[in-house]
Each structure stands twice: as structure tokens, then as C-alpha cells.
Design a protein around this motif. Structure first.
Motif, PDB file in Angstrom:
ATOM      1  N   ASP A   1       3.299  -6.689  -7.881  1.00  0.00           N
ATOM      2  CA  ASP A   1       4.023  -5.529  -7.363  1.00  0.00           C
ATOM      3  C   ASP A   1       4.299  -4.516  -8.475  1.00  0.00           C
ATOM      4  O   ASP A   1       5.085  -3.599  -8.299  1.00  0.00           O
ATOM      5  CB  ASP A   1       5.345  -5.966  -6.729  1.00  0.00           C
ATOM      6  CG  ASP A   1       6.246  -6.678  -7.738  1.00  0.00           C
ATOM      7  OD1 ASP A   1       5.716  -7.372  -8.619  1.00  0.00           O
ATOM      8  OD2 ASP A   1       7.474  -6.538  -7.635  1.00  0.00           O
TER       9      ASP A   1
ATOM     10  N   VAL B   1      -3.804   5.556 -13.756  1.00  0.00           N
ATOM     11  CA  VAL B   1      -3.358   4.272 -13.235  1.00  0.00           C
ATOM     12  C   VAL B   1      -4.345   3.218 -13.726  1.00  0.00           C
ATOM     13  O   VAL B   1      -5.521   3.239 -13.377  1.00  0.00           O
ATOM     14  CB  VAL B   1      -3.301   4.272 -11.696  1.00  0.00           C
ATOM     15  CG1 VAL B   1      -2.948   2.884 -11.169  1.00  0.00           C
ATOM     16  CG2 VAL B   1      -2.286   5.302 -11.208  1.00  0.00           C
TER      17      VAL B   1
ATOM     18  N   LYS C   1      -3.704  -0.416 -13.821  1.00  0.00           N
ATOM     19  CA  LYS C   1      -3.698  -1.749 -13.240  1.00  0.00           C
ATOM     20  C   LYS C   1      -2.545  -1.915 -12.271  1.00  0.00           C
ATOM     21  O   LYS C   1      -1.438  -1.391 -12.489  1.00  0.00           O
ATOM     22  CB  LYS C   1      -3.595  -2.785 -14.363  1.00  0.00           C
ATOM     23  CG  LYS C   1      -3.858  -4.214 -13.930  1.00  0.00           C
ATOM     24  CD  LYS C   1      -3.799  -5.142 -15.140  1.00  0.00           C
ATOM     25  CE  LYS C   1      -4.914  -4.877 -16.115  1.00  0.00           C
ATOM     26  NZ  LYS C   1      -6.244  -5.179 -15.538  1.00  0.00           N
ATOM     27  N   PHE C   2      -2.804  -2.623 -11.178  1.00  0.00           N
ATOM     28  CA  PHE C   2      -1.765  -3.104 -10.287  1.00  0.00           C
ATOM     29  C   PHE C   2      -1.584  -4.591 -10.601  1.00  0.00           C
ATOM     30  O   PHE C   2      -2.533  -5.364 -10.510  1.00  0.00           O
ATOM     31  CB  PHE C   2      -2.154  -2.912  -8.822  1.00  0.00           C
ATOM     32  CG  PHE C   2      -2.352  -1.469  -8.448  1.00  0.00           C
ATOM     33  CD1 PHE C   2      -1.265  -0.642  -8.236  1.00  0.00           C
ATOM     34  CD2 PHE C   2      -3.628  -0.942  -8.304  1.00  0.00           C
ATOM     35  CE1 PHE C   2      -1.441   0.691  -7.897  1.00  0.00           C
ATOM     36  CE2 PHE C   2      -3.820   0.377  -7.960  1.00  0.00           C
ATOM     37  CZ  PHE C   2      -2.720   1.208  -7.755  1.00  0.00           C
TER      38      PHE C   2
ATOM     39  N   ASP D   1       0.830  -1.204   0.000  1.00  0.00           N
ATOM     40  CA  ASP D   1       0.000   0.000   0.000  1.00  0.00           C
ATOM     41  C   ASP D   1       0.865   1.254   0.000  1.00  0.00           C
ATOM     42  O   ASP D   1       0.623   2.206  -0.758  1.00  0.00           O
ATOM     43  CB  ASP D   1      -0.939   0.004   1.206  1.00  0.00           C
ATOM     44  CG  ASP D   1      -2.115  -0.943   1.043  1.00  0.00           C
ATOM     45  OD1 ASP D   1      -2.365  -1.381  -0.092  1.00  0.00           O
ATOM     46  OD2 ASP D   1      -2.779  -1.245   2.059  1.00  0.00           O
TER      47      ASP D   1
ATOM     48  N   PHE E   1       2.733   1.510  -3.472  1.00  0.00           N
ATOM     49  CA  PHE E   1       1.869   1.925  -4.573  1.00  0.00           C
ATOM     50  C   PHE E   1       1.410   3.374  -4.412  1.00  0.00           C
ATOM     51  O   PHE E   1       1.216   4.080  -5.411  1.00  0.00           O
ATOM     52  CB  PHE E   1       0.669   0.995  -4.694  1.00  0.00           C
ATOM     53  CG  PHE E   1       0.973  -0.311  -5.376  1.00  0.00           C
ATOM     54  CD1 PHE E   1       1.673  -0.333  -6.571  1.00  0.00           C
ATOM     55  CD2 PHE E   1       0.564  -1.517  -4.836  1.00  0.00           C
ATOM     56  CE1 PHE E   1       1.968  -1.523  -7.213  1.00  0.00           C
ATOM     57  CE2 PHE E   1       0.836  -2.717  -5.470  1.00  0.00           C
ATOM     58  CZ  PHE E   1       1.542  -2.727  -6.657  1.00  0.00           C
TER      59      PHE E   1
ATOM     60  N   ALA F   1       1.747   5.811  -7.395  1.00  0.00           N
ATOM     61  CA  ALA F   1       0.510   6.233  -8.061  1.00  0.00           C
ATOM     62  C   ALA F   1       0.207   7.712  -7.882  1.00  0.00           C
ATOM     63  O   ALA F   1      -0.335   8.346  -8.797  1.00  0.00           O
ATOM     64  CB  ALA F   1      -0.665   5.404  -7.544  1.00  0.00           C
TER      65      ALA F   1
ATOM     66  N   LEU G   1       2.971  -1.714 -11.602  1.00  0.00           N
ATOM     67  CA  LEU G   1       1.937  -0.695 -11.839  1.00  0.00           C
ATOM     68  C   LEU G   1       1.996  -0.292 -13.300  1.00  0.00           C
ATOM     69  O   LEU G   1       3.067   0.048 -13.821  1.00  0.00           O
ATOM     70  CB  LEU G   1       2.164   0.517 -10.936  1.00  0.00           C
ATOM     71  CG  LEU G   1       1.112   1.632 -10.970  1.00  0.00           C
ATOM     72  CD1 LEU G   1       1.083   2.377  -9.638  1.00  0.00           C
ATOM     73  CD2 LEU G   1       1.412   2.647 -12.088  1.00  0.00           C
TER      74      LEU G   1
END
Length: 433
Positions: free
Chosen positions: A286, A280, A282-283, A263, A266, A270, A288
Motif C-alpha cells: 500500500d 513513480v 514503485k508500488f 486503485d 494510488f 500518483a 508508493l
């Protein structure tokens, strides 16, 4: 074929048994059209006032399905525009919440009324002294029962109430609300709840789709672009980032710590993307994936749209490593290892499309450029550079000072490709791969 009659020629029935007050009609007769919640709520309160109810303040809280927002409260005050206050999830653990009429409503209270102009009026809720100072004489809070929605937190051992929100009415007229006014407001609550739930559901749908798909894809899905096999092409600067040593890290730490680490990581990646008008998408574990669309509206005067898209992507990448540096300072203070990452940047055309099984789709981007940026990002590990760009990306930014890293063979690409990097003195961060 039967004639289609315009609205003004539709027949009327004078003996209709349905009689609606102006406030009730405002809630019901919306022609199937949505309107901003502020406009809807203001129109309802204004019609109540026009009907003779001397309202000082009205509040309605609508549930949300947003990762940061539990509910949105709409405040109407006499002769003032409606204000919207977002309430975070942590409020349900606060003393303010447990000392409020809202908590009592969530525990099942059918109604709460306090005559604030009477001697020795009970001030058992935190908001009441403030309202009395403002000249309020009467306060009424009522539940709004929805068919769906998130639940609210409660104290340990107490029953959780779900799908219940509230609406409160305050007057400053001497003597407070009359019995007839109280009865009328209570009779209106089913209509109020029904109409506001419709609007809340629309907002929750937008929030959920935006949270899981991103802002632009969510808009397209809401407009009906959810048919399998359909797509559209856009040109964009493409970003793919990857956290180094993720597998080894996940083996060393507990699951909850790993979730918290991801978290934080990202968020560092992000936020700069979004601040620089990127999307953004897609995750991926690990990783992005994001894009910065080639759009004339985002370019500076006289700037090529491709240059503008790449400029924003590069600014976001440098900003991300700045965020990662700040995060690593905090991790070091907590005795945790530093996080390292690599970012690949490319410029090309991608296809947004609905791809997947018949009843389980993914709104994603595909295409040669997506595959190529993945190869560029992989080269950050080999070259030991935090940011690596394709030649196409570098050519769109002739004045960015990107330096050539030579020609390299990228898996799946026929010819060796020239790659570029950001000189260390221009990279305003200490992070490395």
C-alpha cells in the motif's frame, strides 16, 4: 581483411526477380531504422496515391498493451496530416463496435467491400452513411493478422479473435476501385501487416515497460541498461507514502473491493506526482515510492535546482491529499470508510540499479536516502501529521513556511533528526493520519 564497400559501390543484379512497387518498397526498405508511425503510414498512403489509386481515406488500427488504450487508430486523409485516435478498452462493449466493420473483421471476415455509389447500396455498418455523405464511392476493409497481440472482446457465446487488426481504404472516384486496384491492395496486405506489426511491437514494448517501470527507467532499459549490478547516482527529492490501516481494511472487505480501493488510492497519490514532473518508481503493497530529480531544466529562473525539486514534491504531496479528500467524499456517499495516509519527504542521493537474481531483475533505487525517507514517513504516524519532511528537505525550501516538529530518533539513524511539517492552515486539505 576484406574491404568494406560503401552503399553506393555495392554490386547490383539487373536480372533480380524481386520487383517492388513504390508503396511496397516504402514498407520494406527502411534500413533497419524505426520512424514515427505517422510518417510511415503517411508515406505508404501517399505512394499508393502517386501510383494512381485515388484514395480519400485510409485507416489502420494497431493493438496496444496499455492499461487505458486497447488500440491506436491512424487516420490518413487526402491532403491532410495523419491523425492518431486512442481507443479505450471499453469500446468492445459498445454498440458502435458491434455495428462496425471492425467487429466483422474480428469475427473472421476475410474482406468487407461496399460500393456506396450503387443504388440501394447496403448501409449495414454505422460508418457507411457518413462516408457516403463525404462523397465516398467505395469502401474496403481488410484484416491485418499479427503474430502476437491482445485479443478483442466479443458478444457472449461467440469465438474470441486474437491478433487480428484491420486496415480500411476508401475512394471517392466514380465507379470505385478497379479490380486491379483491389487485387493490388490485397497483395500488399501481408507486407503492410508485417511492417506495422514491427512498429506496433516496438510501441507495445515501450508501453509495457513504462507501465511497470516508469518512464525514465523504461527509456534506460530500452537503451540497453539491463545488466545486473550496474547503477547510476541521481540527486532527488524522495517521496514515500503509506495507506493507514491497510491490514485491517483488507480483513474487512472482499479481494475485488480491496483492489478497487487500492486503485483509487494510488490514483489519488500518483496523479499529482506525475503532474509535478515526478517519477513513480514503485508500488510496495500500500506504499508508493517516487522521486523528483534535481534538474536545472525544471527550475524557475534564478531558482536553485534542489529547491525546485523539493517545491514540486511538496506541491504534489498537498495535491495528493486534495485528491484523497475528493475520493473520501465519494466513499462516504457509498457508505465506505475514509482512507487516511501519510507522506514522508526527503532530499538526497539515490542509486538507480539493476538488482536481483541472474534472470529476474528489478530496476529500482537504493541507498541511505531511501532508508531515511522510510523512517521519516513512519514518523507521520507518531506525530499525527499527514506530511513530514526531513531537515535537509526543509532547508532546501526556506520560504515554504515549513514548521519544526523538533528532534526525533529515527530507527537506524545515529543522531536525532529534526523533522518538519506543513502548518495546518497551509495544507489545503482535510485529510489526516
Amino acid at each position: 581483411m576484406a574491404e568494406a564497400l560503401p552503399v553506393e559501390r555495392l554490386p547490383t543484379w539487373p536480372d533480380s526477380r524481386i520487383e517492388l512497387t513504390p508503396a511496397a518498397r516504402w514498407l520494406v526498405d527502411h534500413g533497419g531504422e524505426s520512424m514515427p508511425m505517422e510518417q510511415l503510414f503517411a508515406g505508404f498512403c501517399e505512394r499508393l496515391a502517386e501510383e494512381g489509386i485515388p484514395l480519400l481515406r485510409v485507416i489502420a488500427a494497431l493493438p496496444s498493451m496499455h492499461p487505458q488504450v486497447l488500440s491506436r487508430a491512424f487516420f490518413w486523409r487526402r491532403d491532410q496530416p495523419v491523425e492518431v485516435h486512442s481507443v479505450g478498452h471499453d469500446v468492445v462493449e459498445s454498440e458502435e463496435y458491434f455495428n462496425s466493420p471492425v467487429w466483422a473483421i474480428h469475427q473472421g471476415a476475410a474482406a468487407i467491400r461496399r460500393r456506396l455509389d450503387l443504388p440501394n447500396a447496403p448501409m449495414d455498418f454505422g460508418i457507411l452513411p457518413e462516408l457516403k455523405e463525404q462523397g465516398a464511392t467505395d469502401y474496403l476493409a481488410l484484416p491485418m493478422r499479427f503474430t502476437q497481440g491482445p485479443g478483442f472482446g466479443t458478444k457472449a457465446g461467440e469465438t474470441r479473435q486474437r491478433n487480428v487488426s484491420f486496415c480500411s481504404f476508401t475512394t471517392d472516384r466514380p465507379g470505385g476501385f478497379t479490380p486491379g486496384e483491389l487485387s493490388y491492395i490485397m497483395e500488399l496486405m501481408p507486407l503492410v501487416s508485417l511492417r506495422l506489426e514491427i512498429e506496433a511491437s516496438r510501441r507495445m514494448t515501450r508501453d509495457l515497460l513504462t507501465t511497470y517501470l516508469g518512464r525514465a527507467p523504461a527509456k534506460r532499459v530500452l537503451k540497453g541498461n539491463f545488466h545486473r549490478g550496474r547503477g547510476f547516482e541521481v540527486e532527488a527529492a524522495i517521496w514515500l507514502s503509506d495507506l493507514r490501516g491497510f491490514t485491517a481494511l483488507s480483513d474487512r472487505v472482499e479481494n475485488q473491493e480491496m483492489i478497487a480501493t487500492l486503485d483509487d488510492y494510488f490514483e489519488a497519490m500518483a496523479r499529482p506526482v506525475q503532474e509535478n514532473e515526478g517519477e513513480v518508481l514503485k508500488f510496495i503493497g500500500d506504499g508508493l515510492l517516487a522521486i523528483f530529480r534535481v534538474d536545472p531544466e525544471t527550475a524557475k529562473p534564478g531558482e536553485d535546482p534542489r529547491e525546485a525539486a523539493c517545491r514540486r514534491a511538496l506541491q504534489a504531496a498537498c495535491g495528493a491529499f486534495g485528491q484523497l479528500d475528493a475520493l473520501n467524499v465519494k466513499r462516504a456517499e457509498a457508505g465506505q470508510s475514509a482512507l487516511r495516509a501519510g507522506i514522508g519527504l526527503h532530499l538526497g542521493k539515490v542509486v538507480f540499479g539493476n538488482i536481483g537474481a541472474t534472470d529476474r531483475l528489478d530496476f529500482t533505487v537504493i541507498g541511505r536516502a531511501v532508508n531515511e525517507v522510510a523512517r521519516v514517513e513512519t514518523s507521520t504516524k507518531i506525530l499525527g501529521r499527514p506530511i513530514v519532511t526531513s531537515a535537509t528537505f526543509a532547508q532546501a525550501l526556506p520560504n515554504a513556511g515549513l514548521e519544526s516538529l523538533g528532534f526525533h530518533v529515527l530507527r537506524g539513524v545515529k543522531r536525532p533528526q529534526e523533522l518538519h511539517g506543513v502548518p495546518a492552515e497551509k495544507l489545503a486539505c482535510k485529510a489526516d493520519t
